[in-house]
Design a protein around this motif. Structure first.
Motif, PDB file in Angstrom:
ATOM      1  N   ILE A  14      -3.364  -7.629  15.077  1.00 37.35           N
ATOM      2  CA  ILE A  14      -4.060  -8.903  15.227  1.00 37.35           C
ATOM      3  C   ILE A  14      -5.564  -8.685  15.192  1.00 37.35           C
ATOM      4  O   ILE A  14      -6.309  -9.462  14.599  1.00 37.35           O
ATOM      5  N   ARG A  15      -6.011  -7.618  15.809  1.00 39.47           N
ATOM      6  CA  ARG A  15      -7.453  -7.345  15.871  1.00 39.47           C
ATOM      7  C   ARG A  15      -8.057  -7.159  14.477  1.00 39.47           C
ATOM      8  O   ARG A  15      -9.263  -7.364  14.285  1.00 39.47           O
ATOM      9  N   SER A  16      -7.235  -6.784  13.506  1.00 39.06           N
ATOM     10  CA  SER A  16      -7.741  -6.569  12.144  1.00 39.06           C
ATOM     11  C   SER A  16      -7.754  -7.854  11.316  1.00 39.06           C
ATOM     12  O   SER A  16      -8.248  -7.859  10.188  1.00 39.06           O
ATOM     13  N   LEU A  17      -7.214  -8.929  11.856  1.00 44.26           N
ATOM     14  CA  LEU A  17      -7.121 -10.178  11.101  1.00 44.26           C
ATOM     15  C   LEU A  17      -8.435 -10.957  11.130  1.00 44.26           C
ATOM     16  O   LEU A  17      -9.151 -10.964  12.131  1.00 44.26           O
ATOM     17  N   ARG A  18      -8.700 -11.644  10.033  1.00 47.67           N
ATOM     18  CA  ARG A  18      -9.828 -12.566   9.981  1.00 47.67           C
ATOM     19  C   ARG A  18      -9.374 -13.930  10.499  1.00 47.67           C
ATOM     20  O   ARG A  18      -8.391 -14.480  10.007  1.00 47.67           O
ATOM     21  N   LEU A  35      -9.422 -14.568  23.608  1.00 45.43           N
ATOM     22  CA  LEU A  35      -9.064 -13.466  22.713  1.00 45.43           C
ATOM     23  C   LEU A  35     -10.061 -12.319  22.813  1.00 45.43           C
ATOM     24  O   LEU A  35      -9.671 -11.143  22.863  1.00 45.43           O
ATOM     25  N   LEU A  36     -11.345 -12.634  22.840  1.00 44.53           N
ATOM     26  CA  LEU A  36     -12.364 -11.592  22.914  1.00 44.53           C
ATOM     27  C   LEU A  36     -12.334 -10.885  24.267  1.00 44.53           C
ATOM     28  O   LEU A  36     -12.482  -9.655  24.341  1.00 44.53           O
ATOM     29  N   ALA A  37     -12.132 -11.646  25.325  1.00 44.74           N
ATOM     30  CA  ALA A  37     -12.121 -11.063  26.665  1.00 44.74           C
ATOM     31  C   ALA A  37     -10.994 -10.054  26.833  1.00 44.74           C
ATOM     32  O   ALA A  37     -11.122  -9.086  27.589  1.00 44.74           O
ATOM     33  N   ARG A  38      -9.919 -10.244  26.100  1.00 37.74           N
ATOM     34  CA  ARG A  38      -8.766  -9.355  26.206  1.00 37.74           C
ATOM     35  C   ARG A  38      -8.674  -8.363  25.057  1.00 37.74           C
ATOM     36  O   ARG A  38      -7.662  -7.697  24.872  1.00 37.74           O
ATOM     37  N   ASP A  42     -11.741  -9.191  17.014  1.00 36.03           N
ATOM     38  CA  ASP A  42     -13.029  -8.582  16.719  1.00 36.03           C
ATOM     39  C   ASP A  42     -13.994  -9.711  16.372  1.00 36.03           C
ATOM     40  O   ASP A  42     -13.757 -10.475  15.434  1.00 36.03           O
ATOM     41  N   SER A  43     -15.069  -9.840  17.123  1.00 41.48           N
ATOM     42  CA  SER A  43     -15.987 -10.962  16.918  1.00 41.48           C
ATOM     43  C   SER A  43     -16.547 -10.993  15.497  1.00 41.48           C
ATOM     44  O   SER A  43     -16.847 -12.072  14.976  1.00 41.48           O
ATOM     45  N   SER A  44     -16.674  -9.831  14.875  1.00 35.04           N
ATOM     46  CA  SER A  44     -17.219  -9.789  13.512  1.00 35.04           C
ATOM     47  C   SER A  44     -16.252 -10.374  12.493  1.00 35.04           C
ATOM     48  O   SER A  44     -16.645 -10.650  11.354  1.00 35.04           O
ATOM     49  N   LEU A  45     -14.992 -10.568  12.890  1.00 30.94           N
ATOM     50  CA  LEU A  45     -13.983 -11.117  11.989  1.00 30.94           C
ATOM     51  C   LEU A  45     -13.642 -12.571  12.326  1.00 30.94           C
ATOM     52  O   LEU A  45     -12.671 -13.110  11.813  1.00 30.94           O
ATOM     53  N   ILE A  46     -14.443 -13.179  13.194  1.00 31.67           N
ATOM     54  CA  ILE A  46     -14.209 -14.568  13.592  1.00 31.67           C
ATOM     55  C   ILE A  46     -15.283 -15.463  12.986  1.00 31.67           C
ATOM     56  O   ILE A  46     -16.475 -15.207  13.132  1.00 31.67           O
ATOM     57  N   GLY A  47     -14.841 -16.509  12.297  1.00 31.74           N
ATOM     58  CA  GLY A  47     -15.764 -17.512  11.775  1.00 31.74           C
ATOM     59  C   GLY A  47     -15.493 -18.857  12.415  1.00 31.74           C
ATOM     60  O   GLY A  47     -14.339 -19.197  12.684  1.00 31.74           O
ATOM     61  N   MET A  48     -16.542 -19.611  12.688  1.00 32.64           N
ATOM     62  CA  MET A  48     -16.407 -20.923  13.311  1.00 32.64           C
ATOM     63  C   MET A  48     -17.372 -21.907  12.645  1.00 32.64           C
ATOM     64  O   MET A  48     -18.500 -21.544  12.311  1.00 32.64           O
ATOM     65  N   PHE A  49     -16.920 -23.125  12.468  1.00 33.11           N
ATOM     66  CA  PHE A  49     -17.829 -24.157  11.978  1.00 33.11           C
ATOM     67  C   PHE A  49     -17.351 -25.530  12.410  1.00 33.11           C
ATOM     68  O   PHE A  49     -16.198 -25.723  12.792  1.00 33.11           O
ATOM     69  N   ASN A  50     -18.269 -26.496  12.372  1.00 34.48           N
ATOM     70  CA  ASN A  50     -17.943 -27.881  12.679  1.00 34.48           C
ATOM     71  C   ASN A  50     -18.593 -28.766  11.616  1.00 34.48           C
ATOM     72  O   ASN A  50     -19.156 -28.260  10.637  1.00 34.48           O
ATOM     73  N   ARG A  51     -18.523 -30.055  11.802  1.00 36.98           N
ATOM     74  CA  ARG A  51     -19.026 -30.959  10.764  1.00 36.98           C
ATOM     75  C   ARG A  51     -20.548 -30.980  10.691  1.00 36.98           C
ATOM     76  O   ARG A  51     -21.127 -30.937   9.614  1.00 36.98           O
ATOM     77  N   SER A  52     -21.213 -31.040  11.858  1.00 42.79           N
ATOM     78  CA  SER A  52     -22.660 -31.258  11.785  1.00 42.79           C
ATOM     79  C   SER A  52     -23.468 -30.759  12.977  1.00 42.79           C
ATOM     80  O   SER A  52     -24.695 -30.820  12.941  1.00 42.79           O
ATOM     81  N   ASN A  53     -22.821 -30.250  14.026  1.00 46.11           N
ATOM     82  CA  ASN A  53     -23.553 -29.888  15.240  1.00 46.11           C
ATOM     83  C   ASN A  53     -24.078 -28.449  15.153  1.00 46.11           C
ATOM     84  O   ASN A  53     -23.439 -27.503  15.616  1.00 46.11           O
ATOM     85  N   ALA A  54     -25.255 -28.284  14.560  1.00 42.81           N
ATOM     86  CA  ALA A  54     -25.837 -26.954  14.364  1.00 42.81           C
ATOM     87  C   ALA A  54     -26.177 -26.286  15.691  1.00 42.81           C
ATOM     88  O   ALA A  54     -26.028 -25.068  15.842  1.00 42.81           O
ATOM     89  N   GLN A  55     -26.633 -27.080  16.669  1.00 47.42           N
ATOM     90  CA  GLN A  55     -26.989 -26.503  17.965  1.00 47.42           C
ATOM     91  C   GLN A  55     -25.768 -25.890  18.642  1.00 47.42           C
ATOM     92  O   GLN A  55     -25.855 -24.794  19.222  1.00 47.42           O
TER      93      GLN A  55
END
Length: 294
Positions: A14-18, A35-38, A42-55
């Motif tokens: 699982i840790r190797s998955l994007r 997931l990160l706490a346990r 791998d944080s480098s393999l995690i991507g996150m986005f939303n519609r418009s909230n850049a902050q």
């Protein structure tokens, strides 16, 4: 993803998955943080986005060192490269998002939905193809590793993907496989459940303050009382009803308090509240389905 994953290697696999989180609200953060706490991601393999909230994205990037973007081309790259796509957008945005996703999703990508009421059938309709889909209903206690998650699988989910999904959600609490038809009930009981307990705690703290305790004392006494009660149920294996009876002496203080609660139809109110939450989850699913047919 590999086709055969032994139980001893599941965590490293699982840790190797994007992982890509299509949505960046409180539930997405709860899952990522757990997931990160346990050490299960791998944080480098995690991507996150939303519609418009850049902050909001900047906060998540700083807090968890994950990749974020509000650029559509980069978001598409995150989705296309992901092994697991988490659907954590607002329900009203789900139909449009899934239609966009249908243009490039790959058959081997695992889709994990955390959207209340959104059925596997509707997801498949919007994606315009059968897909390995895991429908889940966690709660925000996942943030601290004490979540409760109901899980159902589409027919396209293989055994390894089941292991992956279960391991991810077991890492942030407990996970229970249920029939999909019961996931709206799970939403009512545990998905929305923490809010019911917080509401009760609000009232207990306020009562303590009104009766003379300092706000700090009322808060700490309430927290410890709720924590202790939950641990008693878990540690003893006894039912809540049995434990309640044991601490309710005839004509005592607890009986007097419970009689007042019953005069306000406390139990019936809680039951009806959970039923209504379950109904609302179904209604939200129907709303998404209607929008999908337009």
């Amino acid at each position: 993803m590999s086709s055969l994953i032994s139980s001893t290697d599941i965590q490293s696999s699982i840790r190797s998955l994007r992982l890509c989180f299509y949505g960046a609200g409180s539930m997405a953060e709860a899952i990522v943080r757990g997931l990160l706490a346990r050490g299960l991601a791998d944080s480098s393999l995690i991507g996150m986005f939303n519609r418009s909230n850049a902050q909001r994205l900047e906060e998540l990037e700083s807090r968890y060192n994950v990749s974020v973007s509000n650029v559509e081309e980069e978001q598409l790259d995150m989705l296309q490269d992901a092994d697991v796509i988490f659907l954590v957008m607002k329900p009203k945005d789900a139909a449009e998002a899934l239609r966009k996703l249908s243009a490039f999703i790959k058959p081997n990508q695992l889709v994990v939905s955390v959207i209340a009421g959104l059925s596997i059938r509707t997801i498949e309709q919007l994606l315009e193809q059968p897909q390995p889909i895991v429908r889940t209903m966690p709660n925000t206690s996942s943030t601290i590793g004490l979540g409760a998650t109901g899980i159902s699988f589409s027919q396209s989910v293989n055994d390894d993907q089941r292991q992956i999904a279960l391991a991810m959600f077991e890492a942030i609490g407990m996970a229970t496989i249920v029939e999909e038809s019961l996931l709206d009930v799970v939403t009512g009981v545990s998905g929305s459940g923490p809010a019911y307990i917080y509401y009760m705690m609000e009232a207990m703290v306020e009562a303590g303050k009104q009766l003379g305790l300092t706000p700090e004392a009322a808060r700490e006494m309430t927290i410890q009382t709720v924590l202790g009660a939950a641990h008693m149920v878990k540690a003893t294996g006894e039912t809540p009803a049995d434990l309640r009876r044991k601490v309710t002496s005839p004509n005592g203080t607890t009986q007097a308090a419970l009689e007042v609660m019953e005069s306000y139809r406390f139990s019936e109110g809680v039951i009806q509240a959970i039923k209504r939450a379950s109904e609302r989850a179904a209604e939200m699913g129907e709303e998404i389905e209607r929008s999908a047919m337009k």
